[in-house]
Design a protein around this motif. Structure first.
Motif, PDB file in Angstrom:
ATOM      1  N   THR A   1      30.268   5.971  51.724  1.00  0.00           N
ATOM      2  CA  THR A   1      31.539   5.427  52.192  1.00  0.00           C
ATOM      3  C   THR A   1      31.254   4.305  53.176  1.00  0.00           C
ATOM      4  OG1 THR A   1      32.606   7.581  51.943  1.00  0.00           O
ATOM      5  CG2 THR A   1      33.719   5.968  53.339  1.00  0.00           C
ATOM      6  N   PRO A   2      31.405   3.055  52.758  1.00  0.00           N
ATOM      7  CA  PRO A   2      31.110   1.941  53.666  1.00  0.00           C
ATOM      8  C   PRO A   2      32.054   1.902  54.863  1.00  0.00           C
ATOM      9  CG  PRO A   2      31.369   1.193  51.380  1.00  0.00           C
ATOM     10  CD  PRO A   2      31.856   2.596  51.442  1.00  0.00           C
ATOM     11  N   ASP A   3      31.529   1.446  55.973  1.00  0.00           N
ATOM     12  CA  ASP A   3      32.347   1.118  57.132  1.00  0.00           C
ATOM     13  C   ASP A   3      32.597  -0.385  57.051  1.00  0.00           C
ATOM     14  OD1 ASP A   3      33.495   0.488  59.535  1.00  0.00           O
ATOM     15  OD2 ASP A   3      31.913   1.391  60.778  1.00  0.00           O
ATOM     16  N   LEU A   4      33.767  -0.768  56.580  1.00  0.00           N
ATOM     17  CA  LEU A   4      34.032  -2.182  56.310  1.00  0.00           C
ATOM     18  C   LEU A   4      34.166  -3.016  57.578  1.00  0.00           C
ATOM     19  CD1 LEU A   4      36.370  -1.942  53.202  1.00  0.00           C
ATOM     20  CD2 LEU A   4      33.889  -2.274  53.306  1.00  0.00           C
ATOM     21  N   ALA A   5      34.139  -2.356  58.738  1.00  0.00           N
ATOM     22  CA  ALA A   5      34.118  -3.114  59.995  1.00  0.00           C
ATOM     23  C   ALA A   5      32.721  -3.660  60.265  1.00  0.00           C
ATOM     24  CB  ALA A   5      34.572  -2.226  61.149  1.00  0.00           C
ATOM     25  N   THR A   6      31.708  -2.970  59.787  1.00  0.00           N
ATOM     26  CA  THR A   6      30.326  -3.381  60.056  1.00  0.00           C
ATOM     27  C   THR A   6      29.530  -3.656  58.780  1.00  0.00           C
ATOM     28  OG1 THR A   6      29.573  -1.071  60.102  1.00  0.00           O
ATOM     29  CG2 THR A   6      30.282  -2.049  62.196  1.00  0.00           C
ATOM     30  N   GLU A   7      30.101  -3.325  57.629  1.00  0.00           N
ATOM     31  CA  GLU A   7      29.408  -3.497  56.355  1.00  0.00           C
ATOM     32  C   GLU A   7      30.253  -4.328  55.394  1.00  0.00           C
ATOM     33  OE1 GLU A   7      26.729   0.432  55.678  1.00  0.00           O
ATOM     34  OE2 GLU A   7      28.887   0.776  55.615  1.00  0.00           O
ATOM     35  N   THR A   8      29.591  -4.920  54.429  1.00  0.00           N
ATOM     36  CA  THR A   8      30.280  -5.725  53.420  1.00  0.00           C
ATOM     37  C   THR A   8      29.794  -5.326  52.035  1.00  0.00           C
ATOM     38  OG1 THR A   8      30.838  -7.992  52.789  1.00  0.00           O
ATOM     39  CG2 THR A   8      28.563  -7.591  53.460  1.00  0.00           C
ATOM     40  N   ILE A   9      30.655  -5.501  51.037  1.00  0.00           N
ATOM     41  CA  ILE A   9      30.340  -5.164  49.651  1.00  0.00           C
ATOM     42  C   ILE A   9      30.082  -6.446  48.880  1.00  0.00           C
ATOM     43  CG2 ILE A   9      31.217  -4.117  47.514  1.00  0.00           C
ATOM     44  CD1 ILE A   9      32.963  -2.297  49.337  1.00  0.00           C
ATOM     45  N   ARG A  10      28.968  -6.487  48.161  1.00  0.00           N
ATOM     46  CA  ARG A  10      28.611  -7.635  47.345  1.00  0.00           C
ATOM     47  C   ARG A  10      28.215  -7.167  45.944  1.00  0.00           C
ATOM     48  NH1 ARG A  10      27.308 -12.326  50.205  1.00  0.00           N
ATOM     49  NH2 ARG A  10      25.943 -12.980  48.495  1.00  0.00           N
ATOM     50  N   MET A  11      28.121  -8.111  45.029  1.00  0.00           N
ATOM     51  CA  MET A  11      27.695  -7.806  43.663  1.00  0.00           C
ATOM     52  C   MET A  11      26.647  -8.819  43.216  1.00  0.00           C
ATOM     53  SD  MET A  11      31.374  -6.796  41.924  1.00  0.00           S
ATOM     54  CE  MET A  11      32.523  -5.748  42.842  1.00  0.00           C
ATOM     55  N   TYR A  12      25.756  -8.357  42.351  1.00  0.00           N
ATOM     56  CA  TYR A  12      24.649  -9.196  41.877  1.00  0.00           C
ATOM     57  C   TYR A  12      24.457  -9.011  40.373  1.00  0.00           C
ATOM     58  CZ  TYR A  12      23.288  -9.496  46.826  1.00  0.00           C
ATOM     59  OH  TYR A  12      23.275  -9.712  48.189  1.00  0.00           O
ATOM     60  N   TRP A  13      24.099 -10.094  39.716  1.00  0.00           N
ATOM     61  CA  TRP A  13      23.724 -10.051  38.311  1.00  0.00           C
ATOM     62  C   TRP A  13      22.495 -10.943  38.054  1.00  0.00           C
ATOM     63  CZ3 TRP A  13      26.825 -12.823  33.893  1.00  0.00           C
ATOM     64  CH2 TRP A  13      26.170 -12.634  32.663  1.00  0.00           C
ATOM     65  N   LEU A  14      22.663 -12.271  38.261  1.00  0.00           N
ATOM     66  CA  LEU A  14      21.606 -13.226  37.937  1.00  0.00           C
ATOM     67  C   LEU A  14      20.952 -13.793  39.196  1.00  0.00           C
ATOM     68  CD1 LEU A  14      23.524 -15.215  35.149  1.00  0.00           C
ATOM     69  CD2 LEU A  14      21.911 -13.319  34.846  1.00  0.00           C
ATOM     70  N   LYS A  15      19.651 -13.985  39.100  1.00  0.00           N
ATOM     71  CA  LYS A  15      18.910 -14.637  40.186  1.00  0.00           C
ATOM     72  C   LYS A  15      19.160 -16.146  40.139  1.00  0.00           C
ATOM     73  CE  LYS A  15      15.161 -12.678  38.539  1.00  0.00           C
ATOM     74  NZ  LYS A  15      13.752 -12.264  38.328  1.00  0.00           N
ATOM     75  N   ASP A  16      18.619 -16.864  41.087  1.00  0.00           N
ATOM     76  CA  ASP A  16      18.812 -18.320  41.144  1.00  0.00           C
ATOM     77  C   ASP A  16      18.286 -19.022  39.900  1.00  0.00           C
ATOM     78  OD1 ASP A  16      19.986 -18.057  43.606  1.00  0.00           O
ATOM     79  OD2 ASP A  16      18.178 -18.567  44.751  1.00  0.00           O
ATOM     80  N   ASP A  17      17.283 -18.432  39.249  1.00  0.00           N
ATOM     81  CA  ASP A  17      16.734 -19.064  38.045  1.00  0.00           C
ATOM     82  C   ASP A  17      17.483 -18.677  36.776  1.00  0.00           C
ATOM     83  OD1 ASP A  17      15.975 -16.460  37.599  1.00  0.00           O
ATOM     84  OD2 ASP A  17      13.807 -16.822  37.639  1.00  0.00           O
ATOM     85  N   GLY A  18      18.578 -17.921  36.927  1.00  0.00           N
ATOM     86  CA  GLY A  18      19.406 -17.569  35.780  1.00  0.00           C
ATOM     87  C   GLY A  18      18.988 -16.308  35.056  1.00  0.00           C
ATOM     88  N   THR A  19      17.914 -15.660  35.494  1.00  0.00           N
ATOM     89  CA  THR A  19      17.480 -14.415  34.868  1.00  0.00           C
ATOM     90  C   THR A  19      18.034 -13.231  35.659  1.00  0.00           C
ATOM     91  OG1 THR A  19      15.426 -14.365  36.159  1.00  0.00           O
ATOM     92  CG2 THR A  19      15.368 -15.473  34.001  1.00  0.00           C
ATOM     93  N   PRO A  20      18.278 -12.099  34.985  1.00  0.00           N
ATOM     94  CA  PRO A  20      18.870 -10.947  35.682  1.00  0.00           C
ATOM     95  C   PRO A  20      17.869 -10.207  36.556  1.00  0.00           C
ATOM     96  CG  PRO A  20      18.445 -10.405  33.382  1.00  0.00           C
ATOM     97  CD  PRO A  20      18.128 -11.862  33.540  1.00  0.00           C
ATOM     98  N   TYR A  21      18.373  -9.530  37.569  1.00  0.00           N
ATOM     99  CA  TYR A  21      17.522  -8.707  38.418  1.00  0.00           C
ATOM    100  C   TYR A  21      16.975  -7.497  37.651  1.00  0.00           C
ATOM    101  CZ  TYR A  21      19.108 -11.251  42.563  1.00  0.00           C
ATOM    102  OH  TYR A  21      19.362 -12.222  43.495  1.00  0.00           O
ATOM    103  N   LYS A  22      17.800  -6.890  36.834  1.00  0.00           N
ATOM    104  CA  LYS A  22      17.464  -5.769  35.950  1.00  0.00           C
ATOM    105  C   LYS A  22      17.294  -4.424  36.648  1.00  0.00           C
ATOM    106  CE  LYS A  22      15.355  -8.266  32.095  1.00  0.00           C
ATOM    107  NZ  LYS A  22      14.147  -8.371  31.232  1.00  0.00           N
ATOM    108  N   THR A  23      16.602  -4.383  37.769  1.00  0.00           N
ATOM    109  CA  THR A  23      16.359  -3.096  38.430  1.00  0.00           C
ATOM    110  C   THR A  23      16.780  -3.148  39.892  1.00  0.00           C
ATOM    111  OG1 THR A  23      14.108  -3.526  39.220  1.00  0.00           O
ATOM    112  CG2 THR A  23      14.338  -2.731  36.941  1.00  0.00           C
ATOM    113  N   ILE A  24      17.086  -1.976  40.408  1.00  0.00           N
ATOM    114  CA  ILE A  24      17.445  -1.866  41.820  1.00  0.00           C
ATOM    115  C   ILE A  24      16.298  -2.349  42.699  1.00  0.00           C
ATOM    116  CG2 ILE A  24      17.812  -0.162  43.663  1.00  0.00           C
ATOM    117  CD1 ILE A  24      19.615   1.373  41.722  1.00  0.00           C
TER     118      ILE A  24
END
Length: 239
Positions: free
Chosen positions: A35-58
């Motif tokens: 359960t995030p504390d949105l006062a001190t934490e933020t939610i983001r999303m990721y798919w592709l790296k700067d070179d256009g390839t996916p991260y694939k793994t955590i």
């Protein structure tokens, strides 16, 4: 329905009740939750790296983004296609990288109502496909399905007699407006997953994200090995 299945279901419900009592002190006895504390934490999303390839793994994501960001939680995002693309809408840093999908089809993603989990200016929402609006554009958004609870109303497409049991994970918003990421620690039916979220975690909006391949990383619970690549991933980070 066989006696063996009925006995298994009774045992499952007993385990849920026992674990629920333990969950008051240990919230991950049935579910891993964050359960995030949105006062001190933020939610983001990721798919592709700067070179256009996916991260694939955590761990790839942690290796690259963890150098500059303090990451408190990572979980895989919504359902993806056979071509390793988001199955529906995906927005990252205000850019629409995959369009909203209103098509009909087979599989969990197409069970209606579908939904969109979005973050805009720090405000987190879960909307049905019909209610979601692309403008103004969200900072981050991912489409998935089915929407299991909508404004306190449980999706009636799932039965308490279902024999389909899998690891399941999703994102919810409680009746007090808190965001909860949840991942079952044991195979569960949609019905049991939904009612646990509603009755024990007080979630009034719940979007299913994915199932059997799912993982949740926290510093206290690392993910050492991942059998399948992910497409989108959701993080909770220090502001």
């Amino acid at each position: 329905m066989g006696l063996q299945y009925k006995l298994a279901r009774v045992l499952m419900m007993v385990m849920l009740l026992v674990a629920t009592h333990a969950a008051r002190a240990d919230s991950d006895s049935v579910m891993l939750t964050y359960t995030p504390d949105l006062a001190t934490e933020t939610i983001r999303m990721y798919w592709l790296k700067d070179d256009g390839t996916p991260y694939k793994t955590i761990n790839n994501l942690l290796d690259m983004q963890g150098k500059t960001r303090q990451i408190h939680m990572v979980i895989n995002g919504g359902i993806y296609s056979k071509s390793y693309q988001p199955e529906g809408l995906y927005i990252e840093q205000g850019k629409v990288l995959s369009k909203l999908n209103r098509q009909k089809g087979k599989g969990n993603f197409f069970i209606r109502p579908g939904g969109v989990f979005s973050v805009r200016n720090g405000v987190v929402r879960i909307d049905t496909l019909e209610k979601f609006r692309l403008t103004p554009v969200a900072d981050f958004a991912v489409q998935s399905g089915p929407l299991l609870i909508n404004k306190g109303v449980v999706n009636n497409k799932f039965s308490n007699t279902s024999e389909s049991r899998k690891i399941r994970h999703g994102v919810g918003i409680t009746d007090k407006g808190k965001v909860v990421f949840l991942l079952s620690k044991q195979a569960m039916s949609f019905y049991d997953f939904t009612y646990y979220a509603r009755d024990r975690l007080k979630i009034r909006d719940l979007l299913y994200l994915d199932g059997s391949i799912s993982n949740m990383y926290t510093p206290e619970s690392p993910v050492y090995y991942q059998h399948y690549p992910y497409v989108t991933m959701i993080t909770v980070e220090a502001k």
